[in-house]
Design a protein around this motif. Structure first.
Motif, PDB file in Angstrom:
ATOM      1  N   CYS A  28       1.087  -0.977   0.059  1.00 52.73           N
ATOM      2  CA  CYS A  28       0.033   0.275   0.252  1.00 52.73           C
ATOM      3  C   CYS A  28       1.312   1.300   0.107  1.00 52.73           C
ATOM      4  O   CYS A  28       1.345   1.106   1.184  1.00 52.73           O
ATOM      5  N   HIS A  29       1.451   1.760  -1.106  1.00 59.93           N
ATOM      6  CA  HIS A  29       2.097   2.396  -1.717  1.00 59.93           C
ATOM      7  C   HIS A  29       1.201   4.340  -1.740  1.00 59.93           C
ATOM      8  O   HIS A  29       0.239   4.205  -2.909  1.00 59.93           O
ATOM      9  N   THR A  30       1.431   5.524  -0.943  1.00 63.02           N
ATOM     10  CA  THR A  30       1.168   6.670  -1.610  1.00 63.02           C
ATOM     11  C   THR A  30       1.804   7.217  -0.984  1.00 63.02           C
ATOM     12  O   THR A  30       3.070   7.702  -1.140  1.00 63.02           O
TER      13      THR A  30
ATOM     14  N   SER B 291       7.021   7.622   6.285  1.00 60.08           N
ATOM     15  CA  SER B 291       6.151   7.322   6.461  1.00 60.08           C
ATOM     16  C   SER B 291       6.248   5.536   6.255  1.00 60.08           C
ATOM     17  O   SER B 291       6.421   5.532   5.027  1.00 60.08           O
ATOM     18  N   LEU B 292       7.002   4.532   7.097  1.00 66.70           N
ATOM     19  CA  LEU B 292       7.096   3.023   5.767  1.00 66.70           C
ATOM     20  C   LEU B 292       5.806   2.576   7.741  1.00 66.70           C
ATOM     21  O   LEU B 292       6.650   2.725   9.020  1.00 66.70           O
ATOM     22  N   ALA B 293       5.841   1.407   7.443  1.00 71.19           N
ATOM     23  CA  ALA B 293       5.100   0.072   8.236  1.00 71.19           C
ATOM     24  C   ALA B 293       4.510  -1.103   7.897  1.00 71.19           C
ATOM     25  O   ALA B 293       4.884  -0.864   6.126  1.00 71.19           O
ATOM     26  N   HIS B 294       5.243  -1.850   8.376  1.00 71.86           N
ATOM     27  CA  HIS B 294       4.455  -3.210   8.106  1.00 71.86           C
ATOM     28  C   HIS B 294       3.493  -3.634   9.340  1.00 71.86           C
ATOM     29  O   HIS B 294       3.659  -3.223  10.728  1.00 71.86           O
ATOM     30  N   VAL B 295       2.150  -4.198   8.853  1.00 69.24           N
ATOM     31  CA  VAL B 295       1.094  -4.321   9.731  1.00 69.24           C
ATOM     32  C   VAL B 295       1.077  -6.031   8.911  1.00 69.24           C
ATOM     33  O   VAL B 295       0.996  -6.365   7.481  1.00 69.24           O
ATOM     34  N   ASP B 296       0.938  -6.194  10.555  1.00 73.11           N
ATOM     35  CA  ASP B 296      -0.142  -8.456  10.651  1.00 73.11           C
ATOM     36  C   ASP B 296      -1.792  -6.871  10.790  1.00 73.11           C
ATOM     37  O   ASP B 296      -2.146  -6.820  11.538  1.00 73.11           O
ATOM     38  N   PHE B 297      -2.043  -8.040   9.838  1.00 82.59           N
ATOM     39  CA  PHE B 297      -4.218  -8.649  10.193  1.00 82.59           C
ATOM     40  C   PHE B 297      -4.609  -9.614  10.810  1.00 82.59           C
ATOM     41  O   PHE B 297      -3.851 -11.073  10.676  1.00 82.59           O
ATOM     42  N   ALA B 298      -5.814  -9.486  11.551  1.00 83.79           N
ATOM     43  CA  ALA B 298      -6.122 -10.194  11.610  1.00 83.79           C
ATOM     44  C   ALA B 298      -6.234 -11.340  11.338  1.00 83.79           C
ATOM     45  O   ALA B 298      -6.703 -13.174  11.604  1.00 83.79           O
ATOM     46  N   ASN B 299      -6.840 -11.712  10.106  1.00 81.23           N
ATOM     47  CA  ASN B 299      -6.897 -12.903   8.423  1.00 81.23           C
ATOM     48  C   ASN B 299      -5.583 -13.585   8.242  1.00 81.23           C
ATOM     49  O   ASN B 299      -5.471 -14.517   7.311  1.00 81.23           O
ATOM     50  N   GLY B 300      -4.672 -12.277   8.852  1.00 84.72           N
ATOM     51  CA  GLY B 300      -3.474 -13.275   8.649  1.00 84.72           C
ATOM     52  C   GLY B 300      -2.648 -13.107   7.295  1.00 84.72           C
ATOM     53  O   GLY B 300      -1.070 -13.488   7.190  1.00 84.72           O
ATOM     54  N   ALA B 301      -3.024 -12.001   7.058  1.00 86.14           N
ATOM     55  CA  ALA B 301      -2.233 -11.330   5.867  1.00 86.14           C
ATOM     56  C   ALA B 301      -1.492 -10.783   5.697  1.00 86.14           C
ATOM     57  O   ALA B 301      -1.386  -9.845   7.479  1.00 86.14           O
ATOM     58  N   VAL B 302      -0.365 -10.073   5.818  1.00 85.89           N
ATOM     59  CA  VAL B 302       0.786  -8.592   6.146  1.00 85.89           C
ATOM     60  C   VAL B 302       0.865  -7.793   5.135  1.00 85.89           C
ATOM     61  O   VAL B 302       0.818  -8.318   3.733  1.00 85.89           O
ATOM     62  N   ALA B 303       0.656  -6.590   4.851  1.00 81.50           N
ATOM     63  CA  ALA B 303       0.978  -5.722   4.251  1.00 81.50           C
ATOM     64  C   ALA B 303       2.340  -5.062   4.781  1.00 81.50           C
ATOM     65  O   ALA B 303       3.080  -4.887   5.452  1.00 81.50           O
ATOM     66  N   SER B 304       2.787  -4.226   3.161  1.00 84.41           N
ATOM     67  CA  SER B 304       4.451  -3.110   3.688  1.00 84.41           C
ATOM     68  C   SER B 304       3.338  -2.004   3.782  1.00 84.41           C
ATOM     69  O   SER B 304       3.207  -1.403   2.064  1.00 84.41           O
TER      70      SER B 304
ATOM     71  N   GLU C  61       2.728   8.465  -7.489  1.00 87.61           N
ATOM     72  CA  GLU C  61       1.832   7.085  -7.947  1.00 87.61           C
ATOM     73  C   GLU C  61       1.349   6.762  -6.617  1.00 87.61           C
ATOM     74  O   GLU C  61       1.642   6.645  -5.669  1.00 87.61           O
ATOM     75  N   SER C  62       0.113   5.460  -6.496  1.00 86.83           N
ATOM     76  CA  SER C  62      -1.098   5.456  -5.404  1.00 86.83           C
ATOM     77  C   SER C  62      -1.149   3.997  -5.867  1.00 86.83           C
ATOM     78  O   SER C  62      -1.623   3.447  -6.983  1.00 86.83           O
ATOM     79  N   TYR C  63      -0.615   3.769  -4.895  1.00 87.44           N
ATOM     80  CA  TYR C  63      -0.499   1.784  -5.650  1.00 87.44           C
ATOM     81  C   TYR C  63      -1.392   0.728  -4.474  1.00 87.44           C
ATOM     82  O   TYR C  63      -0.355   0.719  -3.650  1.00 87.44           O
ATOM     83  N   LEU C  64      -1.777   0.176  -4.920  1.00 84.35           N
ATOM     84  CA  LEU C  64      -2.526  -0.934  -3.958  1.00 84.35           C
ATOM     85  C   LEU C  64      -2.226  -2.670  -5.183  1.00 84.35           C
ATOM     86  O   LEU C  64      -2.383  -2.643  -5.919  1.00 84.35           O
ATOM     87  N   ARG C  65      -1.533  -3.638  -3.864  1.00 82.61           N
ATOM     88  CA  ARG C  65      -1.309  -4.857  -4.725  1.00 82.61           C
ATOM     89  C   ARG C  65      -1.663  -6.126  -3.477  1.00 82.61           C
ATOM     90  O   ARG C  65      -1.698  -5.394  -2.642  1.00 82.61           O
ATOM     91  N   ILE C  66      -2.854  -7.196  -3.632  1.00 82.66           N
ATOM     92  CA  ILE C  66      -3.471  -7.543  -2.647  1.00 82.66           C
ATOM     93  C   ILE C  66      -2.906  -8.878  -3.040  1.00 82.66           C
ATOM     94  O   ILE C  66      -3.622  -9.295  -4.489  1.00 82.66           O
ATOM     95  N   ASP C  67      -1.399  -9.906  -3.251  1.00 82.68           N
ATOM     96  CA  ASP C  67      -1.846 -11.469  -3.446  1.00 82.68           C
ATOM     97  C   ASP C  67      -2.289 -12.232  -2.798  1.00 82.68           C
ATOM     98  O   ASP C  67      -2.138 -12.276  -1.395  1.00 82.68           O
TER      99      ASP C  67
END
Length: 368
Positions: A161-163, A226-239, A250-256
């Protein structure tokens, strides 16, 4: 699929616009496109020339120099709050106490404590406060949300998730920008919050964040990256990256996910063409079928969200994005700052009333 309630015979919403700067133009355009659902009955701004010009352009019958008089004399059903962030808490609270719902620009308040106060002032049947997070309402996001919820994509695994935007130093010449006490934060709070909210709308509750915030290049009080690593309740991880130092914006969102990769590339708003889906081997037929059968043809933007807000109000239902949803996003913003400044991972439980980051995004004071 539009799940908004049917309200064809419902009364027209009487709306007012508070603040007549650039962002108010988007609200006005959205309202003007729905004359069968809403009537703009008043505008207010402390700048007489600005409010008069704005009111004349919209052919609005009443123009006021202060919110209190507008609320007393007009009693609108809905107030679009388009003022600087530091004013939002008091103005939205005044609307709620007068019986008017409020649609407030981001960030809705300067802290989670202020937003919790507004949520407590809502009524069970209104008035309500909704936050402008328009990226949730484009058809691409609705389609992605349906596919994630249905399991068509399998489990979400990894997200980006990049802004990455660019603002010259002159951008911060506006007195309230770049300050904790009037803007609440830098790009994490005032810019990347849109993309972060969309990420949360798609992936759900977050449980842990580890972050860094820096003042790299701009002479401001807040961070500029700012930069962050986020853990989600469903097990996913995000940068997550939020920057105002990136010349190629650019605004960029990617979910694998297990069965496909979802991607969104845009700047300040998107259409269906800005989305891309890449099925995993062996899942092409099912993924493409689900993607093509979802909602189509609606761009993200104020118009998409305002249409939902009006339909809900006419049906006497809480409009999106509700205070509960906005609080989840605001707590992630607070978590990024808390983690960055305390130099440790943060969970939502760490951001309660006893945390300095509950009342100020920079905690108990400047951190540089």
């Amino acid at each position: 699929m539009d799940t908004s309630p049917a309200v064809d015979s419902a009364p027209t919403v009487r709306a007012a616009i508070l603040g007549t700067g650039n962002i108010a133009r988007f609200h006005a355009e959205a309202l003007s496109a729905l004359p069968d659902q809403v009537e703009v009955v008043a505008v207010a701004d402390v700048n007489e020339e600005a409010r008069t010009t704005f009111a004349n352009h919209l052919a609005v019958p009443r123009s006021y120099g202060d919110l209190a008089t507008l609320l007393d004399e007009v009693s609108p059903d809905l107030v679009h709050v388009c003022t600087p962030p530091g004013l939002h808490r008091d103005q939205v609270l005044a609307c709620l106490q007068a019986g008017s719902s409020a649609l407030v620009e981001k960030p809705p308040t300067l802290s989670t404590a202020e937003l919790e106060e507004l949520a407590a002032a809502e009524g069970t049947r209104g008035p309500w406060v909704a936050t402008v997070f328009q990226h949730r309402f484009g058809s691409g996001a609705l389609r992605a949300r349906e596919m994630l919820a249905s399991g068509a994509l399998g489990r979400p695994l990894v997200a980006v998730c990049h802004t990455t935007w660019f603002r010259e130093q002159s951008y911060f010449d506006v007195p309230w920008r770049g300050r904790w006490d009037t803007e609440g934060g830098g790009p994490t709070m005032g810019h990347g919050i849109h993309q972060m909210d969309l990420l949360l709308a798609l992936l759900g509750d977050w449980v842990r964040v580890s972050a860094t915030a820096r003042r790299q290049a701009r002479a401001i009080d807040t961070e500029d990256v700012s930069l962050a690593h986020v853990d989600f309740a469903n097990g996913a991880v995000a940068s997550i990256v939020n920057s105002l130092l990136s010349p190629r914006e650019e605004s960029y969102l990617r979910i694998d996910c297990e069965r496909a990769t979802l991607e969104l590339t845009h700047l300040y708003g998107y259409g269906d063409d800005n989305w891309r889906i890449t099925p995993a081997p062996g899942h092409e037929e099912d993924v493409w079928a689900a993607w093509r059968s979802g909602p189509q043809g609606v761009n993200s933007g104020h118009s998409a969200q305002v249409a939902h807000v009006l339909r809900c109000l006419r049906a006497n239902e809480a409009p999106p994005v509700t205070s509960t949803e906005a609080l989840r996003t605001m707590r992630l913003v607070a978590g990024v700052y808390a983690s960055a400044f305390l130099e440790r991972p943060i969970s939502p439980a760490d951001l309660g009333a006893d945390s300095p980051f509950h009342t100020r995004m920079n905690g108990d004071g400047p951190r540089w």
